[in-house]
Structures are given as structure tokens and as C-alpha cells.
Design a protein around this motif. Structure first.
Motif, short mmCIF file in Angstrom:
data_model
loop_
_atom_site.label_atom_id
_atom_site.label_comp_id
_atom_site.label_asym_id
_atom_site.label_seq_id
_atom_site.Cartn_x
_atom_site.Cartn_y
_atom_site.Cartn_z
N ARG A 153 31.92 26.50 65.86
CA ARG A 153 32.56 25.46 65.07
C ARG A 153 32.42 24.09 65.73
N ALA A 154 32.62 24.04 67.05
CA ALA A 154 32.51 22.77 67.77
C ALA A 154 31.09 22.21 67.65
N ASP A 155 30.11 23.08 67.78
CA ASP A 155 28.72 22.63 67.68
C ASP A 155 28.40 22.16 66.26
N LEU A 156 28.84 22.91 65.27
CA LEU A 156 28.59 22.53 63.88
C LEU A 156 29.25 21.19 63.54
N SER A 157 30.47 20.99 64.01
CA SER A 157 31.19 19.74 63.74
C SER A 157 30.46 18.56 64.34
N LYS A 158 29.94 18.74 65.54
CA LYS A 158 29.20 17.66 66.18
C LYS A 158 27.94 17.31 65.38
N ARG A 159 27.26 18.31 64.88
CA ARG A 159 26.03 18.05 64.12
C ARG A 159 26.33 17.46 62.74
N LEU A 160 27.44 17.85 62.16
CA LEU A 160 27.84 17.23 60.90
C LEU A 160 28.12 15.74 61.08
N GLU A 161 28.72 15.39 62.21
CA GLU A 161 28.97 13.98 62.51
C GLU A 161 27.67 13.21 62.68
N GLU A 162 26.69 13.85 63.31
CA GLU A 162 25.38 13.20 63.47
C GLU A 162 24.74 12.95 62.11
N ILE A 163 24.85 13.92 61.22
CA ILE A 163 24.30 13.75 59.86
C ILE A 163 25.03 12.63 59.14
N ALA A 164 26.36 12.62 59.23
CA ALA A 164 27.15 11.59 58.56
C ALA A 164 26.80 10.21 59.09
N ARG A 165 26.56 10.11 60.39
CA ARG A 165 26.20 8.82 60.99
C ARG A 165 24.85 8.33 60.45
N SER A 166 23.87 9.22 60.43
CA SER A 166 22.55 8.84 59.91
C SER A 166 22.62 8.51 58.43
N LEU A 167 23.43 9.26 57.68
CA LEU A 167 23.57 9.00 56.25
C LEU A 167 24.24 7.66 56.01
N GLY A 168 25.20 7.31 56.85
CA GLY A 168 25.83 6.00 56.73
C GLY A 168 24.85 4.87 56.99
N GLU A 169 23.96 5.08 57.93
CA GLU A 169 22.94 4.06 58.22
C GLU A 169 21.96 3.92 57.07
N ILE A 170 21.65 5.05 56.42
CA ILE A 170 20.78 5.00 55.24
C ILE A 170 21.45 4.22 54.12
#
Length: 289
Positions: A153-170
């Protein structure tokens, strides 16, 4: 809370008749598969043990082994297999009659024949003792799988945040791409017409076509929704691996559409980052029950 499909547990329980040892291994599997090895016990007892396993394991492969070290009084007893003895005696009589042979069997001869002595094993433990061992073993296995699930869960949450960050930049970059396209369009029209004055109506028409054809607003909104769905699913209880896998498929679809629509290098770079994170998430989800 996600729970890992992989885990390992051991138990040791001591009784007056000896010790019970249990070992459980859980592995990834698309469906539920239970392999259980118990000391000699009737079919009903084994079915009860399987029901215990099913209460704790909903998906994956579970290998359960229960053994015991019994005291001397817990061993079985030897007896004469009378049916086998009768068969041997019958064979001797047949040899005498058909071939004219003489002689007879002795006790020493009979005891030397195969399967004359049968060994009846005593279970030594009541059914409830064995089932208690299975229950304790599966509870420990569940604890191990839960600990592993917390790490996932901790690993998945971290990767979801990375996706959200990149999506925000897009999303932040998207209006700028339209402006860049407008400037390029104006430059090309000036070059073609060899004049500083251009047809504003034509520019607006071309820009509208660009926005309609390459707009990624809907895909961004849907991908955000999938991220929220993924997070909320992680907060639920019970099996969730298959649902997470379906959400990942939708995330991949929206990400691919964003990449195919965009002709902007910075956006495409972030699309690649998102794809990398989604693939890592997919690998982790394969371990989730």
C-alpha cells in the motif's frame, strides 16, 4: 487495506500426546487453490480444515502442512492381515494339487510374506486439536500477509502521487500548448502570404480545429477519477486485486489517449513517466489478494 497473496507462517503446539507442527505458504495465483496435507484424518475433518483456509485466503495458492511428533503411547498397533494369510494358504494348496508338491507353511514362512502384518496408525490427536492448529497457523499467515500488504500500500500510494504530480504538470501545460500552436500557425500563414497581415478568422478556425482534435481535458479528468477510485479501493477491506487490475487498465487507456493526442514534447515526457509508474503499479497489484 490491501493484503498480499504471498506469505509464510509456522506454528508449534504442545499437547499431552506430543507436539503439532504446522507450516503454511501462500503464493500468487489467479484463483484460489488449496493444497492441504494433514495427518491421517477422515474426510469430514479435512473439509473442515479447508473451510478454515477459505475464511482467511480468498485468492492465491495456499500450501498447508500439519505434522506431529507423538509420544510412544500415541503410536499405532500391529495386527495380522487375515485376508492376506488366507490367500497365501490358498495358493499353497493350489500348488500342491496342481503340481503334486509336498510341504506346508510355517509361522516363520507366513510372517515373511508381504502385507501379512498390517500396521494400524493411531491418530493420537482429536480432530479439534488438528483444526485448532490449522486455525492458529492461518491466523499467523494472515498477519504476515497483512504486513506485506501494508508495504504494498505504501509503495502504491507513492506511485499514485507521482502520477498525480505528472498529470498536474500536463494539465498546467495544456493551455500553453494551444498558445504555442497559435503562434506557429500565425508564423506559417505570414510566411505563406508573405505579409504581416493575416486572416484572423482563418487563424481562429484553425485554432478551434486544433483544440477540438487535440484537447485532452476529458482524458485528464477521467484519469484523475481513476486515481481517486484506486485510492478509495485501497481503503476498503476484503479482496481487491482484480478490481485494482481493472482500474489500471482504464488508467492505461486514458494515458495512451493523452499521449496520442498531444504533439507537445514536455507533455509526452510526462506521459512516459506516468506509463512507467502505472507499469510498476501493475506489477505490485499482481501480489494483491
Amino acid at each position: 487495506m490491501p493484503k498480499s497473496m504471498t506469505g509464510f507462517a509456522k506454528v508449534e503446539m504442545e499437547y499431552a500426546d506430543g507436539k503439532v507442527y504446522g507450516e503454511a505458504r501462500a503464493l500468487n495465483n489467479r484463483y484460489l487453490e488449496i493444497n492441504i496435507k494433514l495427518p491421517r484424518i477422515d474426510y469430514t475433518g479435512e473439509q473442515k480444515a479447508r473451510e478454515i483456509v477459505r475464511r482467511y485466503v480468498k485468492r492465491g495458492k495456499a500450501d498447508i502442512t500439519i505434522k506431529w511428533d507423538r509420544t510412544s503411547t500415541a503410536y499405532g498397533t500391529a495386527r495380522i492381515n487375515e485376508d492376506v494369510v488366507r490367500q497365501y494358504i490358498g495358493l499353497v494348496e493350489t500348488l500342491k494339487q496342481d503340481y503334486g508338491l509336498t510341504g506346508g507353511l510355517t509361522v516363520e514362512n507366513i510372517l515373511g510374506f508381504k502385507d501379512v502384518i498390517a500396521y494400524e496408525e493411531s491418530n493420537g490427536f482429536a480432530e479439534d486439536v488438528l483444526l485448532a492448529a490449522v486455525e492458529s497457523l492461518l491466523a499467523r499467515l494472515d498477519e504476515d500477509r497483512t504486513r506485506e500488504g501494508e508495504l504494498i500500500r505504501a509503495d502504491l500510494s507513492k506511485r499514485l502521487e507521482e502520477i498525480a504530480r505528472s498529470l498536474g504538470e500536463i494539465e498546467e501545460r495544456q493551455p500553453l500548448t494551444a498558445k504555442i500552436h497559435e503562434e506557429r500557425l500565425r508564423e506559417k500563414m505570414v510566411e505563406v502570404t508573405k505579409s504581416s497581415s493575416i486572416d484572423e478568422v482563418r487563424v481562429l478556425q484553425e485554432l478551434a480545429l486544433y483544440v477540438e482534435r487535440l484537447d485532452i481535458t476529458e482524458e485528464i479528468v477521467r484519469l484523475k477519477g481513476h486515481l481517486d477510485n484506486f485510492r478509495s479501493t485501497l481503503d476498503t477491506t476484503g479482496p481487491m486485486g482484480r478490481k485494482l487490475d481493472f482500474i489500471i487498465q482504464e488508467m492505461v487507456r486514458e494515458t495512451n489517449t493523452i499521449g496520442s493526442k498531444s504533439n507537445d514534447l514536455p507533455i509526452n515526457e510526462r506521459v512516459i513517466k506516468i506509463k512507467v509508474e502505472i507499469e510498476k503499479i501493475r506489477e505490485q497489484v499482481q501480489n494483491v489478494e
